[in-house]
Design a protein around this motif. Structure first.
Motif, mmCIF file in Angstrom:
data_model
loop_
_atom_site.group_PDB
_atom_site.id
_atom_site.type_symbol
_atom_site.label_atom_id
_atom_site.label_comp_id
_atom_site.label_asym_id
_atom_site.label_seq_id
_atom_site.Cartn_x
_atom_site.Cartn_y
_atom_site.Cartn_z
ATOM 1 N N TYR A 22 0.770 -1.234 0.000
ATOM 2 C CA TYR A 22 0.000 0.000 0.000
ATOM 3 C C TYR A 22 0.805 1.290 0.000
ATOM 4 N N GLN A 23 2.054 1.271 0.410
ATOM 5 C CA GLN A 23 2.784 2.522 0.398
ATOM 6 C C GLN A 23 3.278 2.830 -1.004
ATOM 7 N N LEU A 24 3.556 4.088 -1.266
ATOM 8 C CA LEU A 24 4.006 4.512 -2.585
ATOM 9 C C LEU A 24 5.333 3.836 -2.937
ATOM 10 N N PRO A 25 5.533 3.513 -4.200
ATOM 11 C CA PRO A 25 6.758 2.795 -4.601
ATOM 12 C C PRO A 25 8.052 3.542 -4.281
ATOM 13 N N GLU A 26 8.011 4.874 -4.282
ATOM 14 C CA GLU A 26 9.245 5.615 -4.005
ATOM 15 C C GLU A 26 9.579 5.674 -2.507
ATOM 16 N N ASN A 27 8.633 5.303 -1.648
ATOM 17 C CA ASN A 27 8.893 5.260 -0.203
ATOM 18 C C ASN A 27 9.463 3.905 0.182
ATOM 19 N N HIS A 28 10.390 3.921 1.096
ATOM 20 C CA HIS A 28 11.011 2.681 1.549
ATOM 21 C C HIS A 28 10.943 2.567 3.072
ATOM 22 N N TYR A 29 9.814 2.985 3.635
ATOM 23 C CA TYR A 29 9.618 2.904 5.075
ATOM 24 C C TYR A 29 9.141 1.504 5.448
ATOM 25 N N VAL A 30 9.411 1.107 6.675
ATOM 26 C CA VAL A 30 8.950 -0.182 7.178
ATOM 27 C C VAL A 30 8.033 0.091 8.368
ATOM 28 N N TYR A 31 6.820 -0.445 8.311
ATOM 29 C CA TYR A 31 5.842 -0.241 9.373
ATOM 30 C C TYR A 31 5.567 -1.560 10.078
ATOM 31 N N ARG A 32 5.330 -1.479 11.399
ATOM 32 C CA ARG A 32 4.989 -2.682 12.158
ATOM 33 C C ARG A 32 3.498 -2.774 12.449
ATOM 34 N N THR A 33 2.840 -1.621 12.631
ATOM 35 C CA THR A 33 1.403 -1.590 12.918
ATOM 36 C C THR A 33 0.771 -0.413 12.202
ATOM 37 N N MET A 34 -0.526 -0.262 12.385
ATOM 38 C CA MET A 34 -1.234 0.889 11.836
ATOM 39 C C MET A 34 -1.004 2.086 12.762
ATOM 40 N N VAL A 35 -1.676 3.182 12.501
ATOM 41 C CA VAL A 35 -1.409 4.426 13.213
ATOM 42 C C VAL A 35 -1.936 4.436 14.651
ATOM 43 N N ASN A 36 -2.943 3.633 14.972
ATOM 44 C CA ASN A 36 -3.414 3.548 16.355
ATOM 45 C C ASN A 36 -3.925 2.142 16.649
ATOM 46 N N SER A 37 -4.202 1.885 17.907
ATOM 47 C CA SER A 37 -4.576 0.539 18.349
ATOM 48 C C SER A 37 -5.881 0.055 17.738
ATOM 49 N N PHE A 38 -6.861 0.943 17.647
ATOM 50 C CA PHE A 38 -8.154 0.534 17.111
ATOM 51 C C PHE A 38 -8.062 0.151 15.639
ATOM 52 N N LEU A 39 -7.352 0.956 14.872
ATOM 53 C CA LEU A 39 -7.183 0.657 13.451
ATOM 54 C C LEU A 39 -6.384 -0.630 13.257
ATOM 55 N N THR A 40 -5.363 -0.833 14.078
ATOM 56 C CA THR A 40 -4.577 -2.066 14.010
ATOM 57 C C THR A 40 -5.455 -3.278 14.278
ATOM 58 N N PHE A 41 -6.247 -3.222 15.356
ATOM 59 C CA PHE A 41 -7.141 -4.338 15.698
ATOM 60 C C PHE A 41 -8.132 -4.588 14.574
ATOM 61 N N TRP A 42 -8.730 -3.529 14.029
ATOM 62 C CA TRP A 42 -9.741 -3.647 12.986
ATOM 63 C C TRP A 42 -9.155 -4.274 11.723
#
Length: 129
Positions: A22-42
């Motif tokens: 889902y992240q843009l191809p030019e970005n090379h960030y690594v994410y472990r979870t979503m932005v908050n707990s509720f969104l992560t759980f959902w």
């Protein structure tokens, strides 16, 4: 993500799925979870599991508000209900502003960061007990 995976992406997979698909191809960030707990759980558990968890909680909160307003309660009972509602409000605000599902200390290599996370997790558990 949720519209494409309504049954969830799996426990601990939300950040990885976002990073890869889902992240843009030019970005090379690594994410472990979503932005908050509720969104992560959902996103990780899906729509139906989230509904089964959230619906009873909302019903209990609404019933306690109705009981507080219309019920013939003692002062102690009113203070208890108000305290529980305040605690739920605090948990909601905390969940919106942070991610508590990032328990990466139980997987992967042991380093200083994971040791600190484990110490903080044990300290918060000790405070709760």
């Amino acid at each position: 993500m949720l519209s494409e995976n309504p049954s969830g992406v799996g426990s601990g997979m939300s950040g990885r799925v976002f990073t890869v698909f889902y992240q843009l191809p030019e970005n090379h960030y690594v994410y472990r979870t979503m932005v908050n707990s509720f969104l992560t759980f959902w996103v990780e558990r899906g729509v139906w599991i989230t509904f089964c968890v959230v619906f009873p909680v909302v019903l209990i909160l609404l019933a306690s508000v109705v009981l507080l307003i219309k019920g013939n309660l003692t002062r102690t009972a009113k203070i208890l209900i108000i305290s529980l509602l305040a605690a739920c409000a605090g948990m909601f605000i905390s969940g919106m502003l942070s991610t508590c599902f990032d328990l990466s200390v139980f997987a992967g290599d042991i380093n200083e960061n994971s040791i600190m996370q484990l110490v903080l997790l044990c300290a918060s558990a000790a405070v709760v007990l």
